[in-house]
Design an enzyme around this catalytic site. Structure first.
Site, PDB file in Angstrom:
ATOM      1  CE  LYS A 120      -3.133 -55.195 -19.210  1.00  0.00           C
ATOM      2  NZ  LYS A 120      -3.829 -53.925 -18.850  1.00  0.00           N
ATOM      3  CG  ASN A 177      -2.186 -44.609 -12.065  1.00  0.00           C
ATOM      4  OD1 ASN A 177      -1.357 -44.025 -11.371  1.00  0.00           O
ATOM      5  ND2 ASN A 177      -1.922 -45.759 -12.678  1.00  0.00           N
ATOM      6  CB  CYS A 219       6.564 -30.515 -16.615  1.00  0.00           C
ATOM      7  SG  CYS A 219       6.141 -30.289 -14.868  1.00  0.00           S
ATOM      8  CB  CYS A 222       3.503 -26.871 -15.560  1.00  0.00           C
ATOM      9  SG  CYS A 222       5.269 -26.623 -15.477  1.00  0.00           S
ATOM     10  CB  CYS A 243     -16.122 -50.701 -14.605  1.00  0.00           C
ATOM     11  SG  CYS A 243     -15.775 -51.250 -16.260  1.00  0.00           S
ATOM     12  CB  CYS A 296       6.557 -26.081 -11.926  1.00  0.00           C
ATOM     13  SG  CYS A 296       6.212 -27.843 -12.021  1.00  0.00           S
ATOM     14  CB  CYS A 301       9.610 -28.556 -13.619  1.00  0.00           C
ATOM     15  SG  CYS A 301       8.767 -27.501 -14.836  1.00  0.00           S
TER      16      CYS A 301
END
Lengths: 398, 398
Positions: A120, A177, A219, A222, A243, A296, A301
Site C-alpha cells: 500500500k 485495529n 488519550c 484513558c 469480513c 490512566c 499519559c
C-alpha cells in the site's frame, strides 16, 4: 520483399510510438513549483487554495509547505487522508503500513485494480507523487507494533519532520485495529506528540475522529472509543473468513473531517474539534471534549498530565483569566468511564432495533440515538467540555 | 550495414515491446463479475459491501446493480460522487459536463495532472471503467443549459435508466453555478424526478445537500440555498480572474453525504436527510426539511404540489394516521422566505467576525452560528419538519 529503407522507416515509426507510449505511461509529472502563487490561471494547481487568503479564511496558506504529517495506516481512511494532504500541498508526508493492495479494497476510494499485489505505501507514494511532485515522502512498509519497528517508528516521529531532526507536526492514526491504535498512543504519550485518532465501525455506518494532546485531553488508553477489543487477538479474527463491512462514503467523510481539522490546526483557522462522530444512518454528529483520566494505565499519559498542570500553573495569572482551564484533579475513575459509553445488546435493540452480528472479540462502543430521544439531550451530543466526573454524574442520573 | 534479417528482427522486438507497453497502459481491466458474491477472499471487490447484509444494515445489497443515477457536473464534488457510486457497484451512471480538466483542479480529489486538457466526462469515464468494469456508462460532454442540450438532457433523464426506456432512479446535481442548478430544477420539476442538490461555498468552508421530491419538498426555485446569484451573468464572473477557493476536504465530505444519502434512498436503510449542511470552521451540521412554496415561480413545481396533495388525499385514511402529513396549504409567501436566511454584512460580522470578500453578483446565504448562540436553539439546527409559515413566525419573533 521490403527494402532496407522501408524497414528502417518502419523501425523509426515504431521507436517513436514506443517513446510516446512510455511518456504517456509515466503520466508526465508536472514540473516542481518552487513557490505557491495566487495567480488565477488554469495551469496553477494552487490557485484555489491560495484563494483561501483572499476569502479571509487562512492568513498564510503557503506555510503548509513547511509542515510534516505522519499518516499511520494507508487503507480506506489513510489513503484518502494522504491524498487530500498531497493535493493541499503539504510539505512532507510520512506513510506507514504493512499491508498489500487487494481487489477487496476496491470498494473504498484511492487504490485501483491494477495496483493489486503492490504494498500500500509503495502504490500510494507512486500515485501521490504523480498528483503532486512538490510533496516530500518517506514511506515505511512495516508493522509498527513489533518491537524493532516501534523503535524506528518513534524515531521517525521524533526527528522526521520537515526540517530534519525536528518532530513531525501531527500524527494521524488511520489504522483498523486496537493494537495499532494503542501503539500510536504509547508513542505519542511518550513523545508528547499531538495526534488525531480516527476510526470507522465494523458495520460501516459510523465513524469518528479524536484529537489527542498528551496530558491535556483524554488519550486512547484513558477512554478507548468506538469498537473495543475484548482481548481476543485481532489478527486471528481477520483470518477466519470474517469480513467487516465498509463504504467509500463513510471513509471519505471521516478522512474529510480528519484532514479538515488537520488544516485548521496547522494553519490556525476555525475551531479544531476534539471529538467528532458521524452516524450515517441518521446524519447525526456527536461532539465533545474529554479531559484525561488521572489513573490512566499509560504512565506517560499520567506524566504528561502532571507536566500540563505545571505548565498551566506557571502561566501568569493576569493572562486570559476568563479562559483559564480548571485545575481540578480527578483522584480516580472507579467507573472506568469511556469516551462513549459501551452498550449492552438490550440497549442496542432499544436504540436502533438492530444488533449487529459482530465477531467474537469485538463489541459496539456506541450506537444511534433512539428515535424518541431528543437530539439536544444526552451527553453524546453535548458540545461543551466535560470532565470525567461530570460525565459520571450524568450517567448515574440516567 | 544492417541486413534485412537484422532489421526484421529489430521490428519484431519493437512490436513486442509496444504491445507490452500498451497492455500495461490499459491497466489490465479486471474481468467483469456477473453476480455479486459475499465470499470473503482478497480477490472479491464486493465482499466488504455485501457484508452490509450480514451486519444487518442493508437487506438486498445486490439490488444496487439495477439502479441508474445521473451525475450532473463532474468537478470537485461530482467526480468523487461518481467514483463512490462506481466503487459501490451501481448499475449505470449518466455523466454530464462540458468542462475540461485543468491543473487548477488538482486541489480536489479524482483527476490527475496527466489528464489536463481532456474533457472531464471522458477522463472520468476512463478512470471509472478501470476501477469497476461492471458499471455501465453514458457520458455527455455538453452544457445542459443550452436549448438543444436541455431537450436531450431531459430525454436521457426520462428514458436513460438501467432498463432502456425507464427513467433514471435519481439525479445528483454537482454543478457550481446558479444557472445550471435552475436547469436541473426545471427538468426535474417537469418530469417529477427526485433529485439531490449539492453545493460548496465560495470560501470553501461550508457546503450542503438538499433532497428534492417535486411537489413534496421545497424545490430549488422555492428557496435557493447557499450562494445566491444577484442577476449578474455568472459566466462573466468566472472569466475576470476571479477565483473561488476550494478544498478537497469540504468537497469529499459533501460528496460523502450526497452518496451516503443516495445509498440510503436506493437501498432503503437509515433516514434520508432532506437538508444537511456542513460548516467546516465549527464542525456544525444544520439539518431541516422544508415544504414547497405554493407561489413558486416554477409552474411545474406548483403542478407537482397539486398532484402530491391529491395523492395524499386519495390515500386510505386508516393507513398510518399518526404519521400523515399536514394538509396545510400556504396561500402565499409574502416574506419570500428562503431555506436558509440571507444575512447582512452586519449579521455576518456578529456571527463569525468576518465578511468574505465575495465578487459582485454573489452574496452569502448562510453563515456560522454566533459563538454566544446555543446550538440547540434557532431554526437552522432544528431537525423537525417545518412549514414556511412556522419558520416565518419564528423569524418574526427573533
Amino acid at each position: 520483399m521490403a527494402t532496407v529503407k522501408d524497414l528502417q522507416k518502419k523501425i523509426k515509426e515504431l521507436e517513436a510510438e514506443l517513446e510516446k507510449e512510455r511518456r504517456e505511461k509515466q503520466n508526465v509529472l508536472r514540473p516542481k513549483i518552487s513557490q505557491m502563487s495566487s495567480e488565477v490561471v488554469d495551469s496553477n494547481p494552487y490557485s484555489r487554495l491560495m484563494a483561501l487568503k483572499r476569502m479571509g479564511i487562512v492568513d498564510d496558506y503557503e506555510k503548509i509547505r513547511e509542515y510534516c504529517v505522519a499518516v499511520v495506516g494507508v487503507g480506506g481512511v489513510g489513503s484518502v487522508t494522504a491524498e487530500m494532504l498531497t493535493r493541499c500541498g503539504i510539505g512532507k508526508l510520512l506513510l506507514f503500513d504493512y499491508d498489500k493492495v487487494e481487489l477487496a479494497n476496491m470498494n473504498r476510494l484511492f487504490y485501483q485494480p491494477h495496483q493489486s499485489g503492490m504494498s500500500k505505501v509503495e502504490a500510494a507514494e507512486k500515485t501521490l507523487k504523480e498528483i503532486n511532485p512538490d510533496v516530500e515522502f518517506e514511506v515505511y512498509n512495516y508493522n509498527i507494533t513489533t518491537m524493532d519497528n516501534f523503535t524506528h517508528f518513534m524515531e521517525r516521529i521524533k526527528t522526521g519532520g520537515f526540517k530534519s531532526g525536528e518532530p513531525v507536526n501531527l500524527v494521524l492514526s488511520c489504522v483498523d485495529n486496537f493494537e495499532a491504535r494503542m501503539t500510536v498512543n504509547t508513542a505519542c504519550n511518550e513523545l508528547g506528540q499531538n495526534w488525531i485518532e480516527s476510526g470507522v465501525s465494523e458495520n460501516a455506518v459510523s465513524g469518528h475522529i479524536q484529537f489527542i494532546i498528551p496530558g491535556e485531553t483524554s488519550c486512547y488508553a484513558c477512554a478507548p472509543p468506538l469498537v473495543v477489543s475484548t482481548k481476543t487477538d485481532e489478527k486471528t479474527l481477520k483470518r477466519e473468513g470474517v469480513c467487516a463491512a465498509s463504504l467509500p462514503t463513510t471513509m471519505a467523510v471521516v478522512a474529510g473531517f480528519l484532514v479538515q481539522n488537520t488544516l485548521k490546526y496547522l494553519l490556525k483557522f476555525g475551531d479544531v474539534s476534539y471529538y467528532l462522530g458521524y452516524n450515517a444512518l441518521q446524519d447525526f454528529f456527536p461532539s465533545m471534549t474529554l479531559r484525561p483520566n488521572p489513573t490512566c494505565d499509560d504512565r506517560h499519559c499520567v506524566n504528561q498530565q502532571h507536566a500540563f498542570q505545571l505548565r498551566e500553573k506557571s502561566k501568569p495569572k493576569v493572562e486570559k483569566v476568563e479562559e483559564k482551564e480548571d485545575d481540578v484533579i480527578h483522584e480516580d475513575n472507579p467507573f472506568e468511564i469511556q469516551l462513549v459509553s459501551e452498550t449492552t445488546e438490550e440497549e442496542l435493540k432499544n436504540s436502533e432495533g438492530f444488533v449487529p452480528d459482530l465477531v467474537q472479540g469485538l463489541k459496539v462502543a456506541y450506537t444511534t440515538p433512539a428515535p424518541s430521544q431528543n437530539s439536544d439531550s444526552g451527553a453524546m451530543v453535548d458540545n461543551t467540555e466535560k470532565s470525567l466526573e461530570e460525565l459520571m454524574k450524568e450517567m448515574q442520573t440516567l
